[in-house]
Design a protein around this motif. Structure first.
Motif, short mmCIF file in Angstrom:
data_model
loop_
_atom_site.label_atom_id
_atom_site.label_comp_id
_atom_site.label_asym_id
_atom_site.label_seq_id
_atom_site.Cartn_x
_atom_site.Cartn_y
_atom_site.Cartn_z
N HIS A 4 0.84 -1.19 0.00
CA HIS A 4 0.00 0.00 0.00
C HIS A 4 0.87 1.25 0.00
O HIS A 4 2.03 1.23 0.43
CB HIS A 4 -0.93 0.01 1.22
CG HIS A 4 -0.22 -0.04 2.54
ND1 HIS A 4 0.32 1.08 3.12
CD2 HIS A 4 0.04 -1.07 3.38
CE1 HIS A 4 0.89 0.73 4.28
NE2 HIS A 4 0.73 -0.55 4.46
N ALA A 5 0.29 2.34 -0.52
CA ALA A 5 1.01 3.60 -0.52
C ALA A 5 1.14 4.14 0.90
O ALA A 5 0.37 3.79 1.79
CB ALA A 5 0.26 4.61 -1.40
N GLU A 6 2.11 4.99 1.10
CA GLU A 6 2.32 5.57 2.43
C GLU A 6 1.13 6.46 2.78
O GLU A 6 0.69 7.29 1.99
CB GLU A 6 3.60 6.40 2.44
CG GLU A 6 3.91 7.01 3.80
CD GLU A 6 5.18 7.83 3.80
OE1 GLU A 6 5.53 8.39 4.86
OE2 GLU A 6 5.84 7.91 2.74
N HIS A 7 0.60 6.26 3.99
CA HIS A 7 -0.54 7.03 4.45
C HIS A 7 -0.07 8.13 5.39
O HIS A 7 0.76 7.89 6.27
CB HIS A 7 -1.55 6.13 5.17
CG HIS A 7 -2.07 5.01 4.31
ND1 HIS A 7 -2.83 5.24 3.19
CD2 HIS A 7 -1.92 3.66 4.41
CE1 HIS A 7 -3.14 4.08 2.63
NE2 HIS A 7 -2.60 3.11 3.34
N LEU A 8 -0.62 9.32 5.19
CA LEU A 8 -0.15 10.48 5.95
C LEU A 8 -1.18 10.97 6.96
O LEU A 8 -0.98 12.02 7.56
CB LEU A 8 0.21 11.62 4.99
CG LEU A 8 1.29 11.28 3.95
CD1 LEU A 8 1.49 12.46 3.00
CD2 LEU A 8 2.61 10.91 4.64
N GLU A 9 -2.29 10.25 7.16
CA GLU A 9 -3.29 10.72 8.11
C GLU A 9 -2.73 10.76 9.53
O GLU A 9 -2.00 9.87 9.95
CB GLU A 9 -4.52 9.80 8.09
CG GLU A 9 -5.35 9.90 6.83
CD GLU A 9 -5.02 8.76 5.88
OE1 GLU A 9 -5.32 8.88 4.70
OE2 GLU A 9 -4.47 7.76 6.33
N THR A 10 -3.12 11.81 10.23
CA THR A 10 -2.72 11.93 11.63
C THR A 10 -3.95 11.85 12.55
O THR A 10 -3.82 12.04 13.75
CB THR A 10 -1.99 13.26 11.87
OG1 THR A 10 -2.85 14.35 11.48
CG2 THR A 10 -0.70 13.33 11.07
N ILE A 11 -5.11 11.58 11.98
CA ILE A 11 -6.33 11.45 12.79
C ILE A 11 -6.70 9.99 12.94
O ILE A 11 -6.23 9.14 12.17
CB ILE A 11 -7.50 12.23 12.15
CG1 ILE A 11 -7.86 11.63 10.78
CG2 ILE A 11 -7.19 13.70 12.05
CD1 ILE A 11 -9.17 12.15 10.22
N ASP A 12 -7.52 9.71 13.93
CA ASP A 12 -8.00 8.36 14.16
C ASP A 12 -9.28 8.16 13.35
O ASP A 12 -10.33 8.72 13.67
CB ASP A 12 -8.28 8.17 15.66
CG ASP A 12 -8.70 6.74 16.00
OD1 ASP A 12 -8.94 5.95 15.08
OD2 ASP A 12 -8.78 6.44 17.21
N LEU A 13 -9.18 7.36 12.29
CA LEU A 13 -10.35 7.13 11.44
C LEU A 13 -11.46 6.40 12.18
O LEU A 13 -12.63 6.47 11.80
CB LEU A 13 -9.95 6.34 10.19
CG LEU A 13 -9.04 7.07 9.20
CD1 LEU A 13 -8.64 6.14 8.06
CD2 LEU A 13 -9.72 8.31 8.65
N GLY A 14 -11.10 5.69 13.25
CA GLY A 14 -12.11 5.03 14.07
C GLY A 14 -13.07 6.03 14.69
O GLY A 14 -14.26 5.74 14.87
#
Length: 236
Positions: free
Chosen positions: A128-138
């Protein structure tokens, strides 16, 4: 196809239809005669399947009827494994763990030969591509389930920040980015928010005044209507 497989397929087709469907439609989808279809319906009803309706009016399977997961086709097994493997590689750790747990539960109740097929499937998910999210998707998923407002700081494509309070109702998973779909109180319109541009996520206890299913339906209509190009460009 054996008769038992045909009966199982008929149950699966009925489960896909929420409203009564005619015997002719069912027979055409099954590739059988209408007489055979009526016999199969009667057989399932005799075995306890809660199928309501009659010839000329249509048939519907009552909600809540569950089949034990005893049989899957090769394609169904491949779909289950491929989907679970893809979810397991997403940045949402809780969702990834849930995918692995669900696959394990399915494997535990399968016959030995199908369990071997489950383990041996050769459909793989690439890196998978590198993910940059810093939030909790949950937190986002929970807010959608509970129909609660979310607050956060959002930066647009140019980097300009703004505080948002939104009514989230959908979360889209793309290869390189996750996108939340919501009604934005600041814009008074539907907006698409990239998760990698969100920060300071705050879950609230404030229930938004509309049902998420209604908003999802209305949002989808904007994608198919005359303002389709505008709807696709409303990233924040």
């Amino acid at each position: 196809m054996s008769r038992s497989e045909r009966l199982l397929d008929l149950i699966q087709i009925l489960r896909r239809h929420r409203r009564p469907v005619s015997g002719r439609t069912l027979a055409d989808e099954m590739g059988v005669s209408i007489r055979t279809l009526y016999r199969d319906i009667a057989t399932l009803q005799g075995q306890g399947a809660p199928i309501e309706g009659e010839a000329g009016l249509g048939y519907v399977l009552k909600p809540g009827f569950m089949l034990p997961p005893l049989m899957f086709s090769d394609e169904e097994i491949e779909a289950i494994v491929l989907g679970s493997r893809w979810v397991a590689k997403q940045p949402d750790k809780r969702l990834a763990t849930a995918a692995a747990d669900a696959l394990a539960k399915i494997a535990a109740v399968l016959p030995d030969d199908l369990r071997e097929d489950l383990d041996a499937t050769t459909l793989l998910v690439g890196p998978h591509a590198e993910h940059l999210e810093t939030i909790d998707l949950g937190v986002v998923r929970q807010a959608i389930r509970d129909e609660r407002k979310l607050g956060f700081l959002y930066r647009d494509a140019g980097g300009s920040p703004s505080m948002r309070l939104v009514w989230p109702f959908a979360l889209s998973f793309f290869d390189k980015v996750r996108v939340m779909v919501a009604w934005c109180e600041m814009r008074q319109d539907f907006r698409h928010f990239r998760a990698d541009r969100m920060s300071g996520l705050t879950a609230t206890d404030i229930r938004y005044p509309r049902r998420r299913q209604a908003m999802l339906k209305e949002w989808r209509a904007t994608l198919n209507g005359p303002d389709q190009s505008r709807a696709k460009d409303t990233s924040g």
